[in-house]
Write an enzyme that holds these catalytic residues in place. Sequence first.
Site, PDB file in Angstrom:
ATOM      1  N   HIS A   1       0.822  -1.211   0.000  1.00  0.00           N
ATOM      2  CA  HIS A   1       0.000   0.000   0.000  1.00  0.00           C
ATOM      3  C   HIS A   1       0.857   1.262   0.000  1.00  0.00           C
ATOM      4  O   HIS A   1       0.331   2.368  -0.082  1.00  0.00           O
ATOM      5  CB  HIS A   1      -0.922  -0.025   1.230  1.00  0.00           C
ATOM      6  CG  HIS A   1      -1.980   1.021   1.228  1.00  0.00           C
ATOM      7  ND1 HIS A   1      -1.968   2.093   2.111  1.00  0.00           N
ATOM      8  CD2 HIS A   1      -3.087   1.183   0.465  1.00  0.00           C
ATOM      9  CE1 HIS A   1      -3.025   2.846   1.886  1.00  0.00           C
ATOM     10  NE2 HIS A   1      -3.723   2.333   0.900  1.00  0.00           N
TER      11      HIS A   1
ATOM     12  N   TYR B   1      -9.053  14.169  -4.073  1.00  0.00           N
ATOM     13  CA  TYR B   1      -8.585  13.771  -2.745  1.00  0.00           C
ATOM     14  C   TYR B   1      -7.492  14.726  -2.290  1.00  0.00           C
ATOM     15  O   TYR B   1      -6.641  15.123  -3.077  1.00  0.00           O
ATOM     16  CB  TYR B   1      -7.993  12.358  -2.763  1.00  0.00           C
ATOM     17  CG  TYR B   1      -8.938  11.227  -3.099  1.00  0.00           C
ATOM     18  CD1 TYR B   1     -10.266  11.457  -3.464  1.00  0.00           C
ATOM     19  CD2 TYR B   1      -8.498   9.909  -3.063  1.00  0.00           C
ATOM     20  CE1 TYR B   1     -11.110  10.415  -3.765  1.00  0.00           C
ATOM     21  CE2 TYR B   1      -9.345   8.853  -3.367  1.00  0.00           C
ATOM     22  CZ  TYR B   1     -10.652   9.120  -3.724  1.00  0.00           C
ATOM     23  OH  TYR B   1     -11.490   8.076  -4.034  1.00  0.00           O
TER      24      TYR B   1
END
Length: 702
Positions: free
Chosen positions: A432, A465
């Site tokens: 990630h 975002y």
Amino acid sequence: MSKKIPLINRELSWLEFNRRVLEEANDTSLPLLERLKFLAITGSNLDEFFMVRVGGLQQLHAQGVRLTDASGRSPARQLAEISERVHQLVAEQYRCLTEGIEPGLREAGICRRRPDELTTAQQRHLHEVFHNQIFPVLTPVAVPSLREFPLLRGLTLHLAVRLAPESPHSRRQRFAIVPVPRNLPRFLPVPAENRYEYVLLEDVIGRELDALFPGENILECVPFRITRNADMAVREDLAGDLLQQMKEVLTARQLSDCVRLELGRPMSPQLLRFLRSALRVAPRDVYETLGPLDLAAFMSLANLSGFDHLRVPPWPPQPTPDWDGQQSLFEVLSRKDLLLHHPYESFDPVVRLVQEAADDPDVLAIKQILYRTSRNSPIVAALLRAAQRGKQVTAVVELKARFDEARNIEWAQALEQAGVQVIYGLRRLKVHAKLCLIVRREPTGLRRYCHFGTGNYNELTAQLYSDISFLTSDPDYGADAAAFFNTITGYSQPIQYRKLDAAPLTLRSRLLDLIDGERRRREQNQPARIRAKINSLVDPEVIHALYRASQAGVDIQLCVRGVCCLQPGVPGLSENIRVISIVDRFLEHSRVLEFHHGGDDLLFISSADWMPRNLDRRVELLIPVESPGLRARLRQILDITFEDDVKARRMFPDGHYELPRPTGSRRSQERFYQLAVEAARQARRDLYRVFEPQRPRTQTNP
């Protein structure tokens, strides 16, 4: 660590987050299409919540698991509380749509027409559209018995049809299913003067059912939608090809159990019993709505062109003042580090860095982690081009990025075919971290250039975002990045990094040490403070450390966008902890941490949230930012975040949130955008002064 510490249930905390998004949809100070956008987001959020969180809980319940979670709730109790809260939430969603947003849209010229509201001309138009464009692709499916019930696709609209018995003396119920095609537009415009009027696709099909069932007496037709369990993972304890196993998971999701049944309007007991029996759905998992199903689909209506007055004014990303768009980024980064605050500042420098690396003959290698990318990713295109030009390109493609698995499989195969060395993630761990490493030959030798981020390499979500990008050519970061990739791609043993910390090895212990360091300083009557901006706070060990720090008197300020299991403001436990959550125009996604550290503040960005999965089951990075100017910028971001008195909802000990008083004027996202605009404008002025031709001096007579 104590086994019993006060914690809020993760699932209920998430539902509170979705309620905060719904509050934005109910905010009458926002333009109507902006409100519709937030409502669509709540629908999309709930879809994923049921697929993943409720699906997993239902599996545990079906297996007879009675173990409780960290908040003391069993799977059965969690499912019961979730059902109660979601039924309330769904009712609020549809009140927002039918009583709040749609009446306003109707007045503004955007009107949903129900079949009984259509004019004669509109009926004729839809009749032609149905027979020319819709009817040819419809496939009604008769269902003679429950054993012959068709396999239905999750999150797809269907019509449940009840037909009259074949003869007056027969009691045998007859049913059919009509799948609503996914490749047809959901909102069908109808002729209207100076207005945008539309009809829902399922309503058009419903009013033309006689064409599908000629000669039949149709008793009932109700739209419905099912949600299937998507909480499935690769059995990584088994041998086998990870790529093939991931493809099997995608297939299994299409066959998994139904975890939610949504009804577009009330239906007869006979039809409801039929659907519940066929789909094996408990009463608590049936959600009857008072409006159109699939609220997420209304995002396309929220983006309808020609109604800009019903939206907020755009905030286009600004160019960073540290790069003029013309210079080589290698030249810029050889002199200084860059920190970008997206989406207020453009994501272009990140894209351009990879593109420049692909085309630069002096670049020898590019190594990059791809977790989520866009469908037409310019970064993936640059990696393909780099490999075709003979550069050594390595891409770590995370196949287990939930709901992006199919796209990542497609990208991975395309990259591999172009000659890229593709690493299909890691067994038992999700990769990630957000990292790109570029190795370049220069007159002084090889030099490494790095990009570290809090968000994905997706130029589209980078406009929606809030995230941080950190770009550097510092040798220590470069050495750490190289060692990090070697650990992932090879057999090299993890080493002690010069600057970075990585999960699942040292990030947890480093984080706990930083928290405990503030506690120890406060116990010695020294100033101590922790400020953190993260997406989720779930990990019991981290929460316990924060409780202990609070009890010692450490001032703790947390901005947690979504799930927060910590209870702030509890006397004797967490009275020194303040938690806020900001829901605004952009999705808060950046992770920024600050520890007072005896006055020598330590500032970090990170890819990891404070959850067990991030700290123990994922490959994550914690990146210190040490340049004085960039540290000041991160400090300013935290200052502005915690000063927000417009969109920062404050969390209370029982888990509920309250908005600030309506008299507030410090809206953090607006301030960030103003700062980006001012910085870009000042950079343009400075550039103009550099290139402005000098006027000749006028001579004066003596």
